[in-house]
Design a protein around this motif. Structure first.
Motif, PDB file in Angstrom:
ATOM      1  N   TYR A  44       2.764   2.917   0.056  1.00  0.00           N
ATOM      2  CA  TYR A  44       1.696   2.013   0.484  1.00  0.00           C
ATOM      3  C   TYR A  44       1.336   0.994  -0.616  1.00  0.00           C
ATOM      4  O   TYR A  44       0.976  -0.133  -0.326  1.00  0.00           O
ATOM      5  CB  TYR A  44       0.456   2.827   0.883  1.00  0.00           C
ATOM      6  CG  TYR A  44      -0.640   2.002   1.493  1.00  0.00           C
ATOM      7  CD1 TYR A  44      -0.484   1.449   2.754  1.00  0.00           C
ATOM      8  CD2 TYR A  44      -1.847   1.796   0.820  1.00  0.00           C
ATOM      9  CE1 TYR A  44      -1.504   0.692   3.336  1.00  0.00           C
ATOM     10  CE2 TYR A  44      -2.857   1.045   1.396  1.00  0.00           C
ATOM     11  CZ  TYR A  44      -2.674   0.497   2.643  1.00  0.00           C
ATOM     12  OH  TYR A  44      -3.683  -0.250   3.217  1.00  0.00           O
TER      13      TYR A  44
ATOM     14  N   GLY B 213      -7.504   3.169   3.153  1.00  0.00           N
ATOM     15  CA  GLY B 213      -6.656   2.082   3.657  1.00  0.00           C
ATOM     16  C   GLY B 213      -5.328   2.629   4.115  1.00  0.00           C
ATOM     17  O   GLY B 213      -4.771   3.513   3.467  1.00  0.00           O
ATOM     18  N   HIS B 214      -4.855   2.131   5.243  1.00  0.00           N
ATOM     19  CA  HIS B 214      -3.581   2.596   5.793  1.00  0.00           C
ATOM     20  C   HIS B 214      -2.966   1.504   6.665  1.00  0.00           C
ATOM     21  O   HIS B 214      -3.616   0.520   6.995  1.00  0.00           O
ATOM     22  CB  HIS B 214      -3.774   3.882   6.612  1.00  0.00           C
ATOM     23  CG  HIS B 214      -4.742   3.731   7.733  1.00  0.00           C
ATOM     24  ND1 HIS B 214      -6.086   3.941   7.579  1.00  0.00           N
ATOM     25  CD2 HIS B 214      -4.566   3.369   9.027  1.00  0.00           C
ATOM     26  CE1 HIS B 214      -6.704   3.728   8.730  1.00  0.00           C
ATOM     27  NE2 HIS B 214      -5.795   3.366   9.624  1.00  0.00           N
ATOM     28  N   ILE B 215      -1.720   1.710   7.016  1.00  0.00           N
ATOM     29  CA  ILE B 215      -1.019   0.779   7.899  1.00  0.00           C
ATOM     30  C   ILE B 215      -1.526   1.005   9.319  1.00  0.00           C
ATOM     31  O   ILE B 215      -1.671   2.150   9.762  1.00  0.00           O
ATOM     32  CB  ILE B 215       0.504   0.986   7.816  1.00  0.00           C
ATOM     33  CG1 ILE B 215       0.992   0.716   6.387  1.00  0.00           C
ATOM     34  CG2 ILE B 215       1.225   0.072   8.807  1.00  0.00           C
ATOM     35  CD1 ILE B 215       2.461   1.055   6.159  1.00  0.00           C
ATOM     36  N   GLN B 216      -1.795  -0.095  10.001  1.00  0.00           N
ATOM     37  CA  GLN B 216      -2.316  -0.023  11.373  1.00  0.00           C
ATOM     38  C   GLN B 216      -1.424   0.846  12.253  1.00  0.00           C
ATOM     39  O   GLN B 216      -0.202   0.755  12.207  1.00  0.00           O
ATOM     40  CB  GLN B 216      -2.418  -1.431  11.955  1.00  0.00           C
ATOM     41  CG  GLN B 216      -3.059  -1.470  13.318  1.00  0.00           C
ATOM     42  CD  GLN B 216      -3.202  -2.898  13.826  1.00  0.00           C
ATOM     43  OE1 GLN B 216      -2.846  -3.863  13.168  1.00  0.00           O
ATOM     44  NE2 GLN B 216      -3.728  -3.029  15.018  1.00  0.00           N
TER      45      GLN B 216
ATOM     46  N   TYR C  14       3.422  -1.908  -0.096  1.00  0.00           N
ATOM     47  CA  TYR C  14       3.361  -2.493   1.229  1.00  0.00           C
ATOM     48  C   TYR C  14       2.488  -3.746   1.288  1.00  0.00           C
ATOM     49  O   TYR C  14       2.831  -4.707   1.949  1.00  0.00           O
ATOM     50  CB  TYR C  14       2.832  -1.458   2.230  1.00  0.00           C
ATOM     51  CG  TYR C  14       2.877  -1.907   3.669  1.00  0.00           C
ATOM     52  CD1 TYR C  14       4.070  -1.886   4.378  1.00  0.00           C
ATOM     53  CD2 TYR C  14       1.732  -2.343   4.305  1.00  0.00           C
ATOM     54  CE1 TYR C  14       4.119  -2.283   5.709  1.00  0.00           C
ATOM     55  CE2 TYR C  14       1.776  -2.749   5.648  1.00  0.00           C
ATOM     56  CZ  TYR C  14       2.966  -2.721   6.323  1.00  0.00           C
ATOM     57  OH  TYR C  14       3.008  -3.129   7.631  1.00  0.00           O
ATOM     58  N   GLU C  15       1.373  -3.704   0.623  1.00  0.00           N
ATOM     59  CA  GLU C  15       0.405  -4.808   0.712  1.00  0.00           C
ATOM     60  C   GLU C  15       0.897  -6.076   0.109  1.00  0.00           C
ATOM     61  O   GLU C  15       1.437  -6.369  -0.784  1.00  0.00           O
ATOM     62  CB  GLU C  15      -0.919  -4.381   0.068  1.00  0.00           C
ATOM     63  CG  GLU C  15      -1.616  -3.319   0.854  1.00  0.00           C
ATOM     64  CD  GLU C  15      -2.077  -3.768   2.236  1.00  0.00           C
ATOM     65  OE1 GLU C  15      -2.754  -4.796   2.335  1.00  0.00           O
ATOM     66  OE2 GLU C  15      -1.714  -3.103   3.210  1.00  0.00           O
TER      67      GLU C  15
ATOM     68  N   LYS D  75       8.014  -3.402   7.484  1.00  0.00           N
ATOM     69  CA  LYS D  75       7.037  -4.177   8.274  1.00  0.00           C
ATOM     70  C   LYS D  75       7.669  -4.720   9.551  1.00  0.00           C
ATOM     71  O   LYS D  75       7.070  -4.666  10.623  1.00  0.00           O
ATOM     72  CB  LYS D  75       6.487  -5.344   7.447  1.00  0.00           C
ATOM     73  CG  LYS D  75       5.477  -4.954   6.418  1.00  0.00           C
ATOM     74  CD  LYS D  75       4.998  -6.167   5.633  1.00  0.00           C
ATOM     75  CE  LYS D  75       4.064  -5.757   4.523  1.00  0.00           C
ATOM     76  NZ  LYS D  75       3.566  -6.887   3.754  1.00  0.00           N
TER      77      LYS D  75
END
Length: 124
Positions: A120, A60-63, A123-124, A38
């Motif tokens: 992922y 859903g994914h990382i920006q 990640y959240e 991050k």
């Protein structure tokens, strides 16, 4: 005397064997924890790749991540426009596909590949 020569030869053979194994490994891949990943991508000016399927990406994914499905036939071709000298940040769902992707990308000549540990899901 004979035993020491044999022992020396054995050590040399094992040493050479281990060095060759390292050459086949993904020397250019670094696995990052979610907080480190991050932090590294926080400026948004990185090559960030989601190697999951389009369906997973849409859920859903990382920006700012670009979706390039590792399982697609043209996976390698889609990296033609990427800079091989700049780091790649990649992730998948749990870390399995991204490790395989990192190996392939390393073989394609990418110098540094950062893989999200646990994918992922982590990640959240």
């Amino acid at each position: 005397m004979k035993n020491s020569i044999l022992l020396t030869l054995l050590i040399l053979i094992l040493s050479f064997s281990c060095k060759n194994q390292n050459k086949n490994s993904t020397e250019h891949m670094v696995i990052l924890t979610a907080p480190s990943f991050k932090e590294d991508i926080s400026n948004g000016n990185v090559q960030l790749i989601d190697v999951r399927t389009p369906e997973e990406y849409n859920d859903g994914h990382i920006q700012n991540a670009v979706n390039i499905d590792f399982l697609s036939d043209d996976f390698s071709d889609k990296f033609d426009s990427f800079d091989k000298d700049e780091p790649l940040y990649i992730y998948c769902r749990s870390g399995n596909r991204s490790q395989k992707a990192a190996k392939k990308l390393s073989e394609m000549g990418f110098d540094i590949i950062y893989d999200l540990k646990g994918g992922y899901l982590n990640y959240e």
